[in-house]
Design a protein around this motif. Structure first.
Motif, PDB file in Angstrom:
ATOM      1  N   SER A  16       0.825  -1.203   0.000  1.00 49.25           N
ATOM      2  CA  SER A  16       0.000   0.000   0.000  1.00 49.25           C
ATOM      3  C   SER A  16       0.858   1.253   0.000  1.00 49.25           C
ATOM      4  O   SER A  16       2.000   1.247   0.483  1.00 49.25           O
ATOM      5  CB  SER A  16      -0.903   0.031   1.241  1.00 49.25           C
ATOM      6  OG  SER A  16      -1.788  -1.061   1.262  1.00 49.25           O
ATOM      7  N   ARG A  66      -9.746  -1.004  -4.777  1.00 48.01           N
ATOM      8  CA  ARG A  66      -8.368  -1.005  -4.268  1.00 48.01           C
ATOM      9  C   ARG A  66      -7.904   0.391  -3.864  1.00 48.01           C
ATOM     10  O   ARG A  66      -7.144   0.536  -2.911  1.00 48.01           O
ATOM     11  CB  ARG A  66      -7.416  -1.556  -5.331  1.00 48.01           C
ATOM     12  CG  ARG A  66      -7.717  -2.965  -5.769  1.00 48.01           C
ATOM     13  CD  ARG A  66      -6.622  -3.515  -6.686  1.00 48.01           C
ATOM     14  NE  ARG A  66      -6.472  -2.751  -7.916  1.00 48.01           N
ATOM     15  CZ  ARG A  66      -5.340  -2.170  -8.292  1.00 48.01           C
ATOM     16  NH1 ARG A  66      -4.259  -2.258  -7.534  1.00 48.01           N
ATOM     17  NH2 ARG A  66      -5.287  -1.514  -9.426  1.00 48.01           N
ATOM     18  N   GLN A  81      -5.433   6.762  -1.328  1.00 44.93           N
ATOM     19  CA  GLN A  81      -4.991   5.569  -0.635  1.00 44.93           C
ATOM     20  C   GLN A  81      -5.008   4.409  -1.617  1.00 44.93           C
ATOM     21  O   GLN A  81      -6.047   4.103  -2.196  1.00 44.93           O
ATOM     22  CB  GLN A  81      -5.907   5.256   0.547  1.00 44.93           C
ATOM     23  CG  GLN A  81      -5.557   3.991   1.293  1.00 44.93           C
ATOM     24  CD  GLN A  81      -4.230   4.080   2.012  1.00 44.93           C
ATOM     25  OE1 GLN A  81      -3.904   5.089   2.631  1.00 44.93           O
ATOM     26  NE2 GLN A  81      -3.424   3.026   1.918  1.00 44.93           N
ATOM     27  N   ASN A  83      -4.250   0.466  -2.145  1.00 46.41           N
ATOM     28  CA  ASN A  83      -4.043  -0.840  -1.525  1.00 46.41           C
ATOM     29  C   ASN A  83      -3.962  -1.925  -2.591  1.00 46.41           C
ATOM     30  O   ASN A  83      -4.353  -1.711  -3.735  1.00 46.41           O
ATOM     31  CB  ASN A  83      -5.184  -1.151  -0.556  1.00 46.41           C
ATOM     32  CG  ASN A  83      -5.289  -0.146   0.579  1.00 46.41           C
ATOM     33  OD1 ASN A  83      -4.280   0.419   1.011  1.00 46.41           O
ATOM     34  ND2 ASN A  83      -6.487   0.080   1.063  1.00 46.41           N
TER      35      ASN A  83
END
Length: 128
Positions: A16, A66, A81, A83
C-alpha cells in the motif's frame, strides 16, 4: 495555483501507499480534485476524482475496490490511498484541479481536458 504531490515510492506487489496533494492559490474547497497516472510509453489516464464537498467519488475500473480518494478541505489536501498494488499500477501519479467550481451533473469528472491545473507528479513503482 500550485499543486504539490508526494507519497510515491517503491513497494512490493500487494502493498500500500498513500499519496497526498497539497493545493494553494485557489479556494480549494470549491473545486473537485482528481488523480491521474502515466506509465512509460502510455497516455495519461484517469484514476480517481472527488467532488468539492466529497459528495461524490469516481474511479477507473482498474482501481475500483483497491484505491480510495479523499480530501481534507481544512488542510487543502487531497489523498489517494492505494491498496493491493499491482505492477500495472507503476506510473507517475498526478493530481489536478477541476476547471469549474462546485458540482454539476453535466460534468464527467473523468476527462483530462476538464482539469486545468496539474501537480508535478510522484513516481509509484510496484515490484513483482
Amino acid at each position: 495555483v500550485q499543486l504539490q504531490a508526494s507519497g510515491g515510492g517503491l513497494v512490493q506487489a500487494g502493498g500500500s501507499l498513500r499519496l497526498s496533494c497539497a493545493a494553494s492559490g485557489r479556494t480549494f474547497s470549491n473545486y473537485a480534485m482528481g488523480w491521474f497516472r502515466q506509465a512509460p510509453g502510455k497516455e495519461r489516464e484517469f484514476v480517481a476524482a472527488i467532488t468539492y464537498n466529497s459528495g461524490s467519488t469516481y474511479y477507473a475500473d482498474s482501481v475500483k475496490g483497491r484505491f480510495t480518494i479523499s480530501r481534507d478541505n481544512a488542510k487543502n489536501t487531497v489523498y489517494l490511498q492505494m491498496n493491493s498494488l499491482k505492477p500495472d499500477d507503476t506510473a507517475v501519479y498526478y493530481c489536478a484541479t477541476y476547471r469549474a467550481a462546485y458540482y454539476s451533473q453535466s460534468y464527467s469528472y473523468t476527462r483530462i481536458s476538464e482539469f486545468d491545473y496539474w501537480g508535478q507528479g510522484t513516481q509509484v513503482t510496484v515490484s513483482s
